[in-house]
Design a protein around this motif. Structure first.
Motif, short mmCIF file in Angstrom:
data_model
loop_
_atom_site.label_atom_id
_atom_site.label_comp_id
_atom_site.label_asym_id
_atom_site.label_seq_id
_atom_site.Cartn_x
_atom_site.Cartn_y
_atom_site.Cartn_z
N GLY A 164 56.28 -52.15 -77.79
CA GLY A 164 54.86 -52.04 -78.64
C GLY A 164 55.16 -50.46 -79.50
O GLY A 164 56.17 -50.25 -79.54
N VAL A 169 49.38 -53.13 -77.31
CA VAL A 169 48.83 -52.63 -78.48
C VAL A 169 47.50 -51.81 -78.12
O VAL A 169 46.60 -52.13 -77.34
N VAL A 177 47.28 -53.52 -84.49
CA VAL A 177 48.45 -53.77 -84.93
C VAL A 177 49.29 -52.80 -85.86
O VAL A 177 48.72 -52.75 -86.99
N THR A 191 54.57 -52.89 -83.89
CA THR A 191 54.10 -54.20 -82.80
C THR A 191 54.77 -55.61 -83.68
O THR A 191 55.02 -56.15 -82.89
#
Ligand code: GDP
Length: 613
Positions: free
Chosen positions: A118, A189, A195, A199
């Motif tokens: 992430g 996230v 996002v 990501t």
């Protein structure tokens, strides 16, 4: 090159010694010097022939497969190109007794192996720590005594393994080496941030690896959390959440407040069940090296993931080019263990060497076999590291390919990695590039950044099929050779409208490049001599290729272009030279540029016409 006349080239005839009639094995990435003798020809024959074909290479430069095949055909020989050590590796597999197929009867279910990825600060580490501390097998309070980057937890009587990958590129690099360690990716996230570029990068890496994704929407405790926005953003990226009727599992969590963690683990186990993960539960162990380092007191230490069988202390292990009898094995809490089964990460001590991450390991029949296999591999790895595999065509949407996709009526996405010298130009470029988007062609910025083009950019481009655009920055040598190896397209620009024009042409499907720029050599500045009335002479060491008088040059300082022009004079010691090859020192005269420093890189290049197909 300018004094080689076309007539001389045309009069080229092969030497007299007969070319072998049987098939000749040539290693991938061989140089003219290495390949020529196998065909009873000289390196000069190869270089001259390739020059005729419009390819300028030196005798000591690696040849592409195509070049080798062209030459073999020209002289009437047949060659088979193999990776250095490829044939030997097959033999080694036999020696290790690994050529047997696995009998499906022998397989049993195994725990899933999960990697968390992430954007930075979205809570990866916090989540990993939370999962671990809440689920350590014997509930040792706050018992994270040691961080080995991989651990196993118990959730409602079922096990799961988690690996902490140092970065997305590392994940893909491991994959590229054939090490399929991860079964499921958890994409973290942050609900308040949504996002973000990394990501998207993580999504691309996971998709490229064809690994199922479970999304953990983290930080839902925050007031500014907006779960719906995250769901919409995921859908935009083709990750359609279940609540939208898609198949992407999303779980709302707070790593900080310990919310939703059990739910996340439940969902992971469900996904794992669908995947029907199995392993051979007994017998000789095999698996993959996750990470290794040299410990001052303990020697080489490797964190490995057992994938099949049972690994036990005292067994002789081969891990890539490292080997040894396992002296001790530690679990993720630093406790000594005697055995480890499938999907268990452990630290092993006793290897001869630092094993490379991504390397496969296996228990050998005995120490002698283990050492023999490891030593042979080491030899071939050294050979292979010299060989440079030429552009492996990857089926992605490169600038040139876009046209074909549009013609075929497919909407295309052009993935771009943009690197620029300063923030201002990066912003301006992105703005202008966005305006070029059409309905049929979308632009996706896989990553944008300031600074030279690095191996990491190339690795990412390979994983996401992106084209790298460099504005006033260059790829460093490692980046360039990795790009060659992985077939990644890097385009360098110094004029903004030229960059925009190329991308626009690609977008409009009009791109028919007529010239490409080919780097012919680079040299490092070692010392500057100021000579009255003549100017500066840079004492250089040629690193790659050849530096030729009158060739076009640019000067780079830390990957950024500081000057462009031509080489006005070139000397070897006191004498004028027409060209100086890699490995030699030379003096380069610069009529109108005085500001060079030691450590700067002088890069020469030529514009070469690309034949239209
Ligand atoms: P990483 O860079 O993805 O590994 O992120 P970290 O785990 O280091 O977390 C970044 C920051 O976000 C730290 O200050 C964490 O304490 C904080 N953080 C992580 N998870 C949560 C959460 O669920 N809620 C809130 N409010 N903060 C969190």
């Amino acid at each position: 090159m300018d004094d080689l006349q076309p007539q001389e080239l045309a009069s080229y005839t092969p030497a007299d010694a007969p070319v072998p009639t049987s098939e000749v094995v040539v290693e991938r990435g061989s140089t003219a010097q290495e390949m020529a003798p196998r065909l009873n020809r000289s390196a000069a024959d190869v270089v001259r022939f390739l020059l005729q074909q419009g390819e300028m290479v030196t005798a000591t430069q690696s040849l592409t497969d195509e070049m080798m095949e062209l030459f073999a055909e020209e002289v009437g020989g047949t060659i088979r190109i193999v990776d250095p050590g490829a044939e030997q590796e097959q033999e080694l597999q036999q020696i290790l007794g690994l050529d047997d197929e696995i009998d499906p009867e022998d397989l049993a279910p195994r725990p899933p192996v999960v990697t968390v990825m992430g954007h930075v600060d979205h809570g990866k580490t916090k989540l990993l720590d939370r999962i671990r501390s809440a689920n350590v097998v014997d509930g040792e309070a706050g018992g994270i005594t040691q961080h080995i980057g991989a651990y196993q937890v118990d959730h409602n009587g079922q096990k799961l393994a988690f690996i902490d990958t140092p970065g997305h590129a590392a994940f893909t690099a491991m994959r590229a080496r054939g090490a399929e360690a991860t079964d499921i990716v958890v994409l973290v996230v942050a609900a308040d941030d949504g996002v973000m570029p990394q990501t998207i990068e993580a999504i691309d890496h996971a998709k490229a690896a064809e690994v199922p994704i479970v999304v953990a929407i983290n930080k839902i405790d925050r007031e500014t959390a907006d779960v719906n926005r995250v769901l919409a953003q995921l859908a935009e990226r083709d990750l359609i959440p279940e609540s939208y009727g898609g198949d992407i599992v999303t779980v709302e969590v707070s790593a900080l407040e310990d919310l939703g963690i059990d739910d996340l683990l439940d969902q992971l186990l469900l996904v794992a069940e669908v995947e029907e993960l199995t392993a051979v539960p007994e017998g000789r162990a095999s698996g993959v090296v996750l990470e290794s380092h040299l410990d001052k007191g303990r020697g080489p230490v490797s964190t490995i993931l057992v994938q099949h069988g049972i690994l036990a202390v005292g067994q002789p292990l081969v891990a890539g080019a490292a080997w040894g009898r396992i002296r001790a094995m530690l679990n993720d809490r630093g406790e000594q263990v005697k055995q480890a089964g499938p999907s268990t990460p452990v630290e092993v001590l006793g290897l001869s060497d630092v094993a490379s991450s991504g390397a496969a390991f296996v228990v050998a029949q005995d120490e002698k076999t283990a050492s023999k296999v490891a030593d042979t591999r080491e030899h071939w790895q050294r050979q292979a590291s010299f060989a440079h595999t030429a552009a492996a065509a990857s089926g992605g949407a490169k600038l040139e390919d876009i046209f074909k996709q549009i013609q075929a009526g497919e909407a295309a996405t052009l993935n771009l990695i943009v690197k620029a010298d300063v923030h201002g130009s990066l912003e301006a470029l992105t703005e202008s590039l966005r305006k070029l988007e059409r309905d049929e062609v979308k632009l996706a910025f896989v990553s944008r950044g300031v600074g030279g083009i690095t191996e990491n950019d190339v690795q990412l481009a390979a994983a996401t099929n992106a084209t790298i655009l460099g504005f006033n920055v260059r790829a460093d040598r490692k980046g360039r050779s990795l790009a060659d190896e992985l077939g990644v397209e890097i385009r360098h620009y110094e004029i903004i409208y030229k960059l925009l024009e190329d991308v626009e042409n690609a977008v409009l499907g009009l791109l028919e490049p007529e010239y490409e720029e080919v780097i012919t050599g680079d040299a490092e500045v070692r010392e500057i001599f100021k000579i009255p009335r003549i100017g500066s002479i840079a004492g250089c060491y040629v690193l790659n290729g050849v530096i030729t008088r009158n060739s076009k040059v640019r000067f780079l300082r830390e990957g950024t272009i500081i000057w462009r022009g031509t080489v006005s004079s070139l000397k070897r010691f006191k004498d004028d030279a027409r060209e100086v090859a890699a490995g030699y020192e030379c003096g380069i005269g610069l009529s109108d540029f005085q500001d060079l420093q030691a450590g700067d890189i002088i890069e020469t290049f030529e514009e070469r016409e690309i034949p239209r197909s």
